[in-house]
Enzyme design. Structure first.
Site, PDB file in Angstrom:
ATOM      1  N   GLU A 146       0.802  -1.227   0.000  1.00  0.00           N
ATOM      2  CA  GLU A 146       0.000   0.000   0.000  1.00  0.00           C
ATOM      3  C   GLU A 146       0.840   1.285   0.000  1.00  0.00           C
ATOM      4  O   GLU A 146       0.355   2.344   0.390  1.00  0.00           O
ATOM      5  CB  GLU A 146      -0.950  -0.004   1.198  1.00  0.00           C
ATOM      6  CG  GLU A 146      -1.920  -1.167   1.163  1.00  0.00           C
ATOM      7  CD  GLU A 146      -3.038  -0.979   2.161  1.00  0.00           C
ATOM      8  OE1 GLU A 146      -4.178  -0.720   1.722  1.00  0.00           O
ATOM      9  OE2 GLU A 146      -2.757  -1.059   3.384  1.00  0.00           O
ATOM     10  N   HIS A 159      -0.104   5.411   7.933  1.00  0.00           N
ATOM     11  CA  HIS A 159      -1.265   4.579   7.614  1.00  0.00           C
ATOM     12  C   HIS A 159      -1.417   3.513   8.686  1.00  0.00           C
ATOM     13  O   HIS A 159      -0.463   2.788   8.986  1.00  0.00           O
ATOM     14  CB  HIS A 159      -1.126   3.904   6.249  1.00  0.00           C
ATOM     15  CG  HIS A 159      -2.184   2.865   6.015  1.00  0.00           C
ATOM     16  ND1 HIS A 159      -3.530   3.131   6.143  1.00  0.00           N
ATOM     17  CD2 HIS A 159      -2.110   1.535   5.689  1.00  0.00           C
ATOM     18  CE1 HIS A 159      -4.233   2.038   5.894  1.00  0.00           C
ATOM     19  NE2 HIS A 159      -3.389   1.053   5.624  1.00  0.00           N
ATOM     20  N   HIS A 196      -4.248   0.584  10.919  1.00  0.00           N
ATOM     21  CA  HIS A 196      -5.488  -0.212  10.968  1.00  0.00           C
ATOM     22  C   HIS A 196      -6.143  -0.061  12.336  1.00  0.00           C
ATOM     23  O   HIS A 196      -6.774  -1.002  12.831  1.00  0.00           O
ATOM     24  CB  HIS A 196      -5.176  -1.691  10.718  1.00  0.00           C
ATOM     25  CG  HIS A 196      -4.570  -1.985   9.383  1.00  0.00           C
ATOM     26  ND1 HIS A 196      -3.931  -3.174   9.098  1.00  0.00           N
ATOM     27  CD2 HIS A 196      -4.516  -1.253   8.240  1.00  0.00           C
ATOM     28  CE1 HIS A 196      -3.503  -3.159   7.850  1.00  0.00           C
ATOM     29  NE2 HIS A 196      -3.844  -2.003   7.311  1.00  0.00           N
ATOM     30  N   HIS A 218     -11.043  -0.642   6.854  1.00  0.00           N
ATOM     31  CA  HIS A 218      -9.603  -0.817   6.630  1.00  0.00           C
ATOM     32  C   HIS A 218      -8.753  -0.060   7.669  1.00  0.00           C
ATOM     33  O   HIS A 218      -7.965  -0.664   8.379  1.00  0.00           O
ATOM     34  CB  HIS A 218      -9.295  -0.345   5.206  1.00  0.00           C
ATOM     35  CG  HIS A 218      -7.859  -0.488   4.803  1.00  0.00           C
ATOM     36  ND1 HIS A 218      -7.480  -0.615   3.479  1.00  0.00           N
ATOM     37  CD2 HIS A 218      -6.717  -0.478   5.512  1.00  0.00           C
ATOM     38  CE1 HIS A 218      -6.155  -0.699   3.410  1.00  0.00           C
ATOM     39  NE2 HIS A 218      -5.677  -0.627   4.635  1.00  0.00           N
TER      40      HIS A 218
END
Lengths: 269, 269, 269, 269
Positions: B111, B130, B132, B200
């Site tokens: 990603e 980023h 989760h 996500h």
């Protein structure tokens, strides 16, 4: 929503504990015949015990097993003891009916029939985890169906059926203590990656030790996410199409978590 | 309401774990060309990896990057591995399209396009996270808008839009695995400090590494506060006027948390 | 209901962290004139910083102070830094208006006026704590009144008023950054042992350092208990008569918790 | 649902803390006459103190006792101090009325009458735990009845009555500080394994130290499960028949948790 973190904290602290507790807790490993052709299989099984404990999937109770590569009708699992303290000397071999091949005075888990039944019913399964996870039991006693909230638990798309021993067996002590109950559980599980056991816990199964650990761990994460999300509003779960694709993508990355978890557990015996 | 504390516990324990795990987990650092003019940039990037992991923003997954000061169209990020184990030898350089400049056999995060797209769209952004985070995903799947409950998360006043890949891309594996999806996410993010990704996780962006870490961390805190507050009654959020002023005051103090978090992580490599 | 435990975990782990972090985090203590007649006052103030951090009442932010025994119109508090890292070299003296007596280049907390105002208004107060506790903020933004659920927090019977700076000062950056706002907060607090600050945190005050720490800690415990209890049904709080008697009994035992918390923090500098 | 894990984290971290704190916290053990015929009884009592603290059942407050095997009308319990710091030198003997036999200047817990009363009323009881558990107090103030959600807490089938001192004694300081109140509590408890005390905590009793610890611990687990389950839907509790059988099966396995918990506490004095 705090539970993922809590799992990690458990990891950290338990590992530390096991570390300092080891001198007190370790029996002297005794020489024994190899239970497998691949020594890594036992090493991974011990790591699985330590990781599942350190991640809060197992506590003083619960167990994890692996199908034998020497005799695929058999499986390997620790003697009856707390998973967080398991060493190679504690690993026993069980036959297709869940009976120990060479007990040498070691006690067996009363619920070893969970493992035996799943291995009999599912040739694709190479590892089985049984846990009393507090995250998942509420789903089992309320009939709430676990569904994939995020990509990491897309495997829930395979199903998360609930086994209630009372339906077929009436008032029992709630333990899966024979092959008849084990077979009923395996039948309910079908082709799913997990099955819940009402008022008791759940079972996770997969094609490898790292993947059965991954599924047990992320079933907990999803349970926390689903409960927290339902409190906020109507949940948009992964679509079946998204889940099917996401399962391939995320389970393909399971090794990254496995390596981290191993590093957290530190050296094993 | 327990989650701030849990984050800290995570900090404490993970750091400890990483510490004891380091001997096992560390590869021998290999000599390499400097990726930046300012060596402190790499040091801070490694601290960011360790801090975000220790604070529970990242687990075995997720990543953090920094814009290169040598070539502002490029960015720096770890190879594909658990953030809690990252060392200087693991840092790679990526170009404006998210492709590695000098992979030398090291795998890249699938990603990485999240980062590439945000750097392309936002010249003001110098660092991207980023995650989760289980705290934030429930907002993403219920469409609940994050708003600033207290002064520390006043930056949420800039917006907290939710990106749902299904709207434009239909059934995917939920990963932002190309620049097309990255651009769509960056477009949804607009000028906000964070953007949620349905089912996500989320993305945080800011003008420096300490500030992107601060925003990722306090977005979690606000998510916990907002959920807990909504259970108690009607929430009086910061007014837009209060939030605009409080953002200046609190982000101006972000260094105090950064220094604490660094001290918790201890020595890095 | 997990939050008491979480607080303790925080205690344990943070202390450990501070311990390992100390070498990196400690500046060389510099000789300085005594700020007090009783050296134990400074030692207790440092313990209070470490304990409140380790128990999760403070994180990178928040502060604790003590009234000077040398000049009762003055008070002692750390320079602007994370409480978990405070040492004796960091303690500064402030006058009745919250201005540093001898800064020597050390920065002061922006919100030191909270302390100055409470000391001016409350001769009975010898120690003040200011925290951004996530447990308590939800009460401040929903107007939910904290009431004593159990004997340990019986002091809440003295009141737990909520100060909303917006009522009198409109859109601010939410910080109590001058004596005017401090006085307004102190006026709202009245004779209570604590006061909540909307969208910001709370203040605890008492006649000694161990007691202000006790009140800050058990206000959190009560917040958790009250939220969890309200989810189960109608809460039977302590009666005013029970609370008045229980406050005497429990605060008389506060030393037992203080000694435990000190032992958890370990050696200080 | 996170609370089981939190308990374990508490275990891990507290034990670590107590470990590092020990040098500071330990008084020099003083020679004393044997309080029991079986030295293991004192060792187990100290383990119980450390375990209940490390598992989050006790904090700075609460206590655990064991019936004397030398004089079954007497019982043994620590002097008034934090359970997590108890050593053999701190164990005192109390008579049937809860008065110390040989205080030697050591202070006694104000609520020792809880223990005295239960031992007088219940010849079958050999060990008693008193806790302020945040998990259980919400049930005590809302009149919510604890019922067995899973097999591990099947003993709740024996009952979990709530004692409210206000009914008989009106406005008190909430402490069970005499035999009259103790007898009233014991009468409410009847033949149950636990009794809740409104706005205060609970009492657990059993035929051995490991079992009273087991019951105290799993009462907490059930409280968490029951609260979390009730949020999800209608709970199917264990049937009376299942609970009766499951209690025999699970309490028969209590030793497995006890051994784990001991290994976590590490060496005691």
């Amino acid at each position: 929503m705090s539970k993922l973190k809590i799992g990690f904290v458990l990891a950290a602290c338990m590992v530390f504990l096991v570390a300092i507790a080891r001198p007190a807790a370790r029996p002297i490993p005794q020489p024994q015949a190899s239970l497998t052709n691949d020594p890594k299989l036992i090493e991974d099984l011990i790591y699985a015990n330590r990781i599942l404990y350190s991640q809060g999937v197992l506590d003083g109770f619960g167990h994890v097993s692996v199908r034998s590569d020497k005799d695929p009708s058999h499986f390997l699992m620790s003697r009856s003891m707390a998973p967080g303290l398991v060493t190679s000397a504690d690993i026993m071999e069980y036959d297709a009916n869940g009976e120990p091949v060479d007990a040498r005075g070691r006690n067996s888990y009363l619920e070893r029939y969970i493992h035996a039944a799943v291995y009999r019913a599912r040739p694709d399964v190479k590892s089985v985890v049984h846990s009393h996870s507090l995250d998942i039991i509420p789903y089992s006693v309320t009939g709430t169906v676990l569904r994939p909230v995020y990509h990491m638990s897309a495997f829930l798309n395979l199903g998360a059926p609930i086994f209630d021993s009372h339906d077929e067996f009436g008032d029992t002590d709630m333990l899966i203590r024979n092959n008849q109950m084990g077979d009923a559980l395996a039948k309910t599980m079908g082709k799913s990656g997990i099955a819940l056991i009402r008022g008791h816990g759940f079972v996770a199964a997969a094609g490898s030790i790292p993947l059965s650990v991954y599924r047990a761990y992320y079933t907990q994460m999803n349970a926390r996410l689903q409960s927290d999300s339902m409190k906020l509003g109507t949940v948009k779960f992964l679509t079946p199409g998204e889940a099917a694709k996401a399962q391939v993508a995320t389970e393909g990355q399971a090794g990254r978590a496995w390596e981290l978890w191993k590093s957290q557990v530190g050296k094993i015996e």
